[in-house]
Scaffold this motif. Structure first.
Motif, PDB file in Angstrom:
ATOM      1  N   ALA A   1       0.827  -1.211   0.000  1.00 34.38           N
ATOM      2  CA  ALA A   1       0.000   0.000   0.000  1.00 34.38           C
ATOM      3  C   ALA A   1       0.859   1.259   0.000  1.00 34.38           C
ATOM      4  N   MET A   2       1.971   1.240   0.735  1.00 33.91           N
ATOM      5  CA  MET A   2       2.851   2.416   0.782  1.00 33.91           C
ATOM      6  C   MET A   2       3.516   2.668  -0.569  1.00 33.91           C
ATOM      7  N   VAL A   3       3.922   1.606  -1.251  1.00 33.02           N
ATOM      8  CA  VAL A   3       4.504   1.788  -2.587  1.00 33.02           C
ATOM      9  C   VAL A   3       3.474   2.370  -3.538  1.00 33.02           C
ATOM     10  N   ALA A   4       2.227   1.919  -3.430  1.00 33.09           N
ATOM     11  CA  ALA A   4       1.155   2.467  -4.269  1.00 33.09           C
ATOM     12  C   ALA A   4       0.972   3.962  -3.998  1.00 33.09           C
ATOM     13  N   VAL A   5       0.954   4.339  -2.728  1.00 30.60           N
ATOM     14  CA  VAL A   5       0.835   5.762  -2.376  1.00 30.60           C
ATOM     15  C   VAL A   5       2.036   6.534  -2.922  1.00 30.60           C
ATOM     16  N   GLY A   6       3.231   5.949  -2.801  1.00 30.05           N
ATOM     17  CA  GLY A   6       4.432   6.598  -3.334  1.00 30.05           C
ATOM     18  C   GLY A   6       4.351   6.821  -4.830  1.00 30.05           C
ATOM     19  N   ALA A   7       3.773   5.858  -5.550  1.00 29.55           N
ATOM     20  CA  ALA A   7       3.620   6.011  -7.002  1.00 29.55           C
ATOM     21  C   ALA A   7       2.686   7.164  -7.344  1.00 29.55           C
TER      22      ALA A   7
ATOM     23  N   LEU B   1       2.150   9.815  -5.442  1.00 32.95           N
ATOM     24  CA  LEU B   1       2.904  11.037  -5.137  1.00 32.95           C
ATOM     25  C   LEU B   1       3.933  11.328  -6.226  1.00 32.95           C
ATOM     26  N   TYR B   2       4.561  10.280  -6.711  1.00 33.11           N
ATOM     27  CA  TYR B   2       5.547  10.368  -7.787  1.00 33.11           C
ATOM     28  C   TYR B   2       4.923  11.045  -9.014  1.00 33.11           C
ATOM     29  N   ALA B   3       3.690  10.640  -9.322  1.00 29.48           N
ATOM     30  CA  ALA B   3       2.993  11.195 -10.488  1.00 29.48           C
ATOM     31  C   ALA B   3       2.706  12.685 -10.331  1.00 29.48           C
TER      32      ALA B   3
ATOM     33  N   LEU C   1       9.422  15.425  -5.377  1.00 31.57           N
ATOM     34  CA  LEU C   1      10.065  14.210  -5.885  1.00 31.57           C
ATOM     35  C   LEU C   1      10.743  13.454  -4.748  1.00 31.57           C
ATOM     36  N   ALA C   2      11.425  14.183  -3.861  1.00 28.76           N
ATOM     37  CA  ALA C   2      12.092  13.547  -2.729  1.00 28.76           C
ATOM     38  C   ALA C   2      11.077  12.902  -1.782  1.00 28.76           C
ATOM     39  N   LEU C   3       9.916  13.557  -1.581  1.00 25.33           N
ATOM     40  CA  LEU C   3       8.870  12.981  -0.740  1.00 25.33           C
ATOM     41  C   LEU C   3       8.350  11.679  -1.339  1.00 25.33           C
ATOM     42  N   ALA C   4       8.097  11.694  -2.651  1.00 24.31           N
ATOM     43  CA  ALA C   4       7.615  10.482  -3.325  1.00 24.31           C
ATOM     44  C   ALA C   4       8.633   9.360  -3.201  1.00 24.31           C
ATOM     45  N   GLN C   5       9.906   9.678  -3.394  1.00 28.53           N
ATOM     46  CA  GLN C   5      10.950   8.665  -3.294  1.00 28.53           C
ATOM     47  C   GLN C   5      11.028   8.113  -1.872  1.00 28.53           C
ATOM     48  N   THR C   6      10.811   8.965  -0.881  1.00 30.62           N
ATOM     49  CA  THR C   6      10.857   8.523   0.509  1.00 30.62           C
ATOM     50  C   THR C   6       9.742   7.534   0.821  1.00 30.62           C
ATOM     51  N   VAL C   7       8.516   7.854   0.414  1.00 27.58           N
ATOM     52  CA  VAL C   7       7.381   6.964   0.670  1.00 27.58           C
ATOM     53  C   VAL C   7       7.545   5.656  -0.090  1.00 27.58           C
ATOM     54  N   LEU C   8       8.000   5.748  -1.337  1.00 26.85           N
ATOM     55  CA  LEU C   8       8.273   4.541  -2.115  1.00 26.85           C
ATOM     56  C   LEU C   8       9.282   3.651  -1.400  1.00 26.85           C
TER      57      LEU C   8
ATOM     58  N   GLN D   1       3.269  11.214 -16.043  1.00 32.87           N
ATOM     59  CA  GLN D   1       2.348  11.255 -14.905  1.00 32.87           C
ATOM     60  C   GLN D   1       1.275  10.169 -15.022  1.00 32.87           C
ATOM     61  N   GLN D   2       0.704  10.005 -16.225  1.00 33.49           N
ATOM     62  CA  GLN D   2      -0.312   8.982 -16.429  1.00 33.49           C
ATOM     63  C   GLN D   2       0.258   7.580 -16.226  1.00 33.49           C
ATOM     64  N   LEU D   3       1.494   7.389 -16.657  1.00 35.22           N
ATOM     65  CA  LEU D   3       2.132   6.087 -16.498  1.00 35.22           C
ATOM     66  C   LEU D   3       2.288   5.733 -15.016  1.00 35.22           C
ATOM     67  N   LEU D   4       2.708   6.698 -14.225  1.00 38.36           N
ATOM     68  CA  LEU D   4       2.885   6.448 -12.798  1.00 38.36           C
ATOM     69  C   LEU D   4       1.549   6.266 -12.084  1.00 38.36           C
ATOM     70  N   LEU D   5       0.513   6.937 -12.552  1.00 30.40           N
ATOM     71  CA  LEU D   5      -0.823   6.702 -12.005  1.00 30.40           C
ATOM     72  C   LEU D   5      -1.275   5.259 -12.267  1.00 30.40           C
ATOM     73  N   ALA D   6      -0.906   4.717 -13.433  1.00 33.91           N
ATOM     74  CA  ALA D   6      -1.236   3.324 -13.745  1.00 33.91           C
ATOM     75  C   ALA D   6      -0.494   2.374 -12.802  1.00 33.91           C
ATOM     76  N   PHE D   7       0.775   2.678 -12.526  1.00 28.75           N
ATOM     77  CA  PHE D   7       1.536   1.875 -11.567  1.00 28.75           C
ATOM     78  C   PHE D   7       0.857   1.895 -10.193  1.00 28.75           C
ATOM     79  N   GLY D   8       0.428   3.070  -9.760  1.00 22.94           N
ATOM     80  CA  GLY D   8      -0.229   3.184  -8.469  1.00 22.94           C
ATOM     81  C   GLY D   8      -1.540   2.419  -8.413  1.00 22.94           C
ATOM     82  N   SER D   9      -2.300   2.459  -9.488  1.00 24.39           N
ATOM     83  CA  SER D   9      -3.574   1.745  -9.533  1.00 24.39           C
ATOM     84  C   SER D   9      -3.370   0.237  -9.434  1.00 24.39           C
ATOM     85  N   PHE D  10      -2.333  -0.265 -10.086  1.00 29.60           N
ATOM     86  CA  PHE D  10      -2.010  -1.691  -9.960  1.00 29.60           C
ATOM     87  C   PHE D  10      -1.673  -2.034  -8.506  1.00 29.60           C
ATOM     88  N   GLY D  11      -1.013  -1.106  -7.831  1.00 27.49           N
ATOM     89  CA  GLY D  11      -0.666  -1.323  -6.435  1.00 27.49           C
ATOM     90  C   GLY D  11      -1.871  -1.472  -5.530  1.00 27.49           C
TER      91      GLY D  11
END
Length: 426
Positions: free
Chosen positions: A98-104, A106-108, A116-123, A179-189
């Motif tokens: 779930a945290m990796v999904a949230v990070g994705a 944020l990444y988007a 970017l640093a916050l997204a990398q931290t959560v990931l 951004q759309q690509l990373l949203l897709a990664f998050g949705s899979f998560g």
């Protein structure tokens, strides 16, 4: 008595679960988690130019953001393994997914270095449970003699996913924004989190026979880590595995495409070359354990493969402009020899009590990402804003040096593993 259940029969049914269909289902889900987070992590090499342009960042900031991920990952990694040893895979791995999904997500939404640093931290917080969690699952759900091989297969799957994923991401960026690509990664998560909650757990045998621990959780974790760090072979295996994978991580997530483009390769060809390195790792990760079993030694193959990796990365860095054809072979070989990192996990697992397998694996993996972070960030501080090939060559000499140190660490391993290998093969 109809209500009586024979304890022997119950134990037999529980034992049959080890290595059975349920074991493979749980292992496949844990491995899918690793493949998914590796795709996000290594995809940074492909999307970082897009992020750099849209967020107005410098190359140094892009390199530092990659290092933020590896440093947070390495720090939390030391605790994640001990938490798994203490509490098991449920619910820790579901929370991690779930945290990796949230990070994705944020990444988007990256618009600045801070975001970017916050997204990398959560990931990194979630991802720190991924690889070691899959190793933990393999150690609990399969016979101990297959631990090294199962861990190697996890790395092989993750590397193969990265090899396919990087060119796929490049193609998808023609149809989607980053951004759309990373949203897709998050949705899979999100979907993966639901599956983890429903399915992933420890085997009944482990729950029935595990030691009940009492006391302060933080104190227990420090004690477990202290017991692992007190074992010289665990420390040495962490150093040589860190040198091998740290180099591969730095090349595969940032420097590989950049140095190939500086040599004159197109963006597409540079991405393919980096994918070949991950493909090489997919082959090398399980192969090195097979080779070490055949040689009845952990030390010899570790030293040889580390030295070969050092030679290979030296050639990759200092190739002339016109050597793109040779780079195809060298990048695959670089990944192949970096598979020696898996011997680090095998050595560490054979050196400690089974109840500490998560802690020992976490120490090794933590070193892998700590060294990877250093090899990502230090060179970026030594380069100008618009580096040429000579600038890369002047900064990346750290990689063969670190691999040389790793080979020395492997050479210092205590020669006790021939006994372990024979014992496992019986």
């Amino acid at each position: 008595m109809s209500g009586f259940i024979d304890p022997t029969a119950r134990a037999s049914r529980r034992a049959s679960r080890i290595g059975g269909p349920e074991a493979w289902l749980v292992w496949v889900l844990a491995t899918t988690f690793v493949v998914w987070l590796f795709a996000i992590q290594t995809g940074y090499a492909v999307v970082s130019p897009e992020i750099q342009a849209s967020a107005g960042l410098s190359l140094a900031q892009i390199g530092l953001a990659a290092s933020v991920y590896t440093w947070v990952f390495a720090f939390v990694q030391f605790f994640s393994g001990s938490l798994l040893d203490r509490f098991g895979s449920r619910p820790l791995l579901a929370i991690a997914v779930a945290m990796v999904a949230v990070g994705a997500f944020l990444y988007a939404g990256t618009t600045s270095f801070a975001s970017l640093a916050l997204a990398q931290t959560v990931l990194a917080l979630g991802a720190s449970f991924g690889f070691v969690g899959a190793g933990y699952i393999g150690g609990k759900w399969f016979p101990v003699a297959r631990y090294g091989l199962m861990f190697g297969l996890v790395q092989a799957a993750a590397s193969l996913g990265s090899a396919v994923g990087q060119p796929a991401i490049l193609l998808l960026l023609d149809a989607l924004s980053w951004q759309q690509l990373l949203l897709a990664f998050g949705s899979f998560g999100v979907l993966l989190t639901i599956l983890f909650i429903a399915i992933v757990r420890d085997p009944s045998t482990d729950a029935a026979g595990s030691e009940v621990r009492h006391g302060n959780v933080f104190g227990e974790i420090l004690r477990d880590l202290g017991r692992c760090f007190a074992n010289p072979n665990v420390v040495l295996s962490a150093v040589f595995a860190g040198a091998a994978f740290g180099t591969m991580l730095a090349v595969g997530t940032l420097w590989g495409p950049r140095i190939m483009e500086a040599r004159g390769a197109s963006t597409d060809f540079a991405t393919v070359l980096t994918a070949l390195a991950w493909l090489g790792l997919a082959v090398g990760a399980p192969l090195v354990n097979i080779v070490s079993d055949r040689w009845h030694s952990r030390k010899a193959p570790a030293v040889v493969w580390l030295l070969l990796q050092a030679v290979t990365i030296t050639l990759v860095i200092y190739l002339p402009h016109e050597a793109n054809g040779v780079a195809v072979v060298l990048m695959f070989a670089l990944g192949l020899f970096s598979g020696v990192q898996m011997l680090g996990f095998t050595v560490a697992g054979e050196s400690i009590d089974g109840s500490l397998i998560g802690s020992a694996s976490a120490i090794v993996n933590g070193f892998c990402f700590l060294i990877g972070g250093l090899l990502t960030s230090i060179p970026s501080t030594l380069m100008p804003a618009d580096p040429a090939l000579a600038d890369y060559q002047a900064a990346l000499w750290l990689m063969p040096l670190v691999l040389g140190v790793g080979a020395i660490a492997a050479a210092l391993l205590r020669p006790r593993f021939a006994v372990s290998i024979v014992k496992h093969d019986v």
